[in-house]
Design an enzyme around this catalytic site. Structure first.
Site, short mmCIF file in Angstrom:
data_model
loop_
_atom_site.label_atom_id
_atom_site.label_comp_id
_atom_site.label_asym_id
_atom_site.label_seq_id
_atom_site.Cartn_x
_atom_site.Cartn_y
_atom_site.Cartn_z
N LYS A 1 0.81 -1.23 0.00
CA LYS A 1 0.00 0.00 0.00
C LYS A 1 0.84 1.28 0.00
O LYS A 1 0.44 2.30 -0.53
CB LYS A 1 -0.93 0.01 1.22
N GLU B 1 -9.89 5.89 3.13
CA GLU B 1 -10.70 4.81 3.68
C GLU B 1 -9.76 3.65 3.94
O GLU B 1 -8.70 3.56 3.33
CB GLU B 1 -11.78 4.39 2.66
N SER C 1 1.82 -9.80 -0.97
CA SER C 1 1.41 -8.40 -0.81
C SER C 1 1.64 -7.82 0.58
O SER C 1 1.84 -6.61 0.72
CB SER C 1 -0.05 -8.22 -1.22
C1 LIG Z 1 -5.16 -4.07 1.19
C2 LIG Z 1 -4.48 -5.32 0.96
C3 LIG Z 1 -4.86 -6.18 -0.10
C4 LIG Z 1 -6.04 -5.93 -0.97
O1 LIG Z 1 -6.01 -4.75 -1.72
P1 LIG Z 1 -5.67 -4.74 -3.27
O2 LIG Z 1 -5.98 -3.35 -3.67
O3 LIG Z 1 -6.55 -5.74 -3.93
O4 LIG Z 1 -4.24 -5.07 -3.40
C5 LIG Z 1 -4.09 -7.31 -0.33
N1 LIG Z 1 -3.05 -7.62 0.46
C6 LIG Z 1 -2.67 -6.84 1.49
C7 LIG Z 1 -1.52 -7.25 2.33
C8 LIG Z 1 -3.38 -5.67 1.79
O5 LIG Z 1 -2.99 -4.91 2.81
#
Ligand SMILES: *Cc1c(COP(=O)(O)O)cnc(C)c1O
Length: 392
Positions: A88, A110, A376
């Site tokens: 993020k 948000e 992610s």
């Molecule tokens: C917020 C988040 C997501 C989901 O958001 P996307 O916009 O689909 O990437 C996925 N993995 C993590 C670790 C997150 O914090």
């Protein structure tokens, strides 16, 4: 590289459906975002912060034990090692620089899992801007450590108490705030959703993920192109960043994993491509979970960051055009995948990310295929959910 047309559409999806009070502000952003992103000043500030503050490039790691288990070569793109623990921050660093160029003094956001709220509060602290984060009451409860982080960073966390009290409702509150404060406020949207130009702007700011992947793959495998890239999808920003520089490489499979919740036919799901239809929410036309008369259906997932009834318009287009493969994993499958990654590789993933790993059971690869899973985020924020559900 980008699939978007000048009007902000990916095929039939996208656009900017905003109330009249926001029209000028959204138009100002549409007219300026590419100029800012392509300016030398932005590029140098953004790249310096990504390197020295966020800690990029993130490693591309060959997961030998996981590879052995699935009989293929699995590489992990370590977005979990970024400052604040997820992808993020790539987006918030970029958007705070854009907000400053536009002369904004107040930032709103948000958040679902709290990762975007933390990433926004972090860059606001860094740049000395006021920060207000909207978060659903249910999420405030299940993501307590991130609420505390945001407060410690100086942000105000405002609860959203309508609907399912999760991400969709927090987004509604943030849009309401923006309508009331259009001139001094920049709304940092946390995924590839919202009115044009957000889906494209956020994709470009996350595209650093696949830009690095290509270089790292060349170094490690001798080819810039993998067989497949796998990523989880809430709104779709980490997937958009991981796919971006492969969109025009048809031999690279793009595999997106949504949250099935208790199962796609259970009524308790967030698997938009499985159950959604075209509709408009939060400023864009995309696929959306809705009743036959167009009421938004409350989504459900154990993972707060995937608990959203839509997906970004780019993903709706990749899905309907067949360029991307969209599958899903249940709560239980994600929990099992999380513990498997922890035990095999010594890495505890975020619950969102665990959905991407759960897909490995549903996919079939050959021994010398190269599969990149976008890791992610890290799982610290989810420990209480893991403790409850894995009897730790
Ligand atoms: C917020 C988040 C997501 C989901 O958001 P996307 O916009 O689909 O990437 C996925 N993995 C993590 C670790 C997150 O914090």
């Amino acid at each position: 590289m980008s699939l978007i047309n000048p009007n902000g559409y990916y095929g039939e999806f996208g656009g900017a459906f905003v109330p009249e009070l926001l029209y000028n502000i959204v138009e100002e952003l549409q007219n300026s975002y590419l100029k800012i992103i392509h300016s030398q000043e932005f590029e140098s500030e953004y790249n310096n912060l990504l390197r020295d503050y966020v800690g990029r490039p993130t490693p591309l790691y060959l997961a030998r034990n996981l590879s052995k288990k699935y009989g293929t070569q699995i590489y992990l793109k370590r977005e979990d090692l970024n400052h604040t623990g997820a992808h993020k921050i790539n987006n918030t660093v970029g958007q705070i620089l854009i907000a400053k160029k536009l002369g904004k003094s107040r930032i709103i956001a948000e958040t679902g899992a709290g990762q975007h709220g933390v990433a926004t509060a972090t860059v606001c602290a860094l740049m000395g801007l006021q920060c207000i984060v909207y978060m659903g009451e249910v999420d405030i409860e299940r993501q307590a450590p991130n609420v505390a982080r945001m407060k410690m960073l100086g942000a105000e966390v405002r609860p959203a108490s309508s609907g399912s009290k999760t991400l969709k409702d927090a987004t509604n509150e943030a849009i309401r705030d923006w309508i009331n404060n259009p001139y001094d406020t920049h709304y940092i949207i946390g995924s590839v959703v919202g009115p044009h130009p957000y889906p494209d702007m956020v994709s470009r700011l996350q595209a650093i993920i696949s830009e690095e992947m290509r270089k790292q793959l060349l170094e490690k495998t001798g080819s810039e192109l993998p067989t497949a890239v796998v990523a989880c999808v809430g709104g779709g920003s980490n997937a958009a960043g991981a796919f971006y520089h492969f969109l025009e490489e048809p031999e690279v499979q793009l595999i997106a994993v949504e949250a099935a919740g208790l199962g796609i036919n259970s009524g308790q799901t967030a698997a938009t491509t499985a159950v959604g239809k075209a509709g408009i929410l939060h400023g864009n036309k995309s696929l959306l979970m809705q009743t036959s008369d167009g009421q938004v259906v409350e989504p459900y997932s154990i993972s707060a960051g995937l608990d959203y009834p839509g997906i970004g318009p780019m993903h709706a287009h990749l899905f309907t055009s067949g360029r991307g493969k969209y599958i899903s994993a249940t709560d239980q499958e994600a929990l099992t995948a999380a513990i498997e990654l922890a035990r095999l590789e010594g890495i505890i993933p975020a619950l969102e990310t665990a959905h991407a790993f759960a897909a490995l059971n549903q996919l079939h690869f050959k021994e010398d295929d190269v599969v990149v899973v976008n890791l992610s985020g890290r799982g610290d924020k989810d420990l209480s959910t893991y403790i409850q559900n894995l009897s730790l």
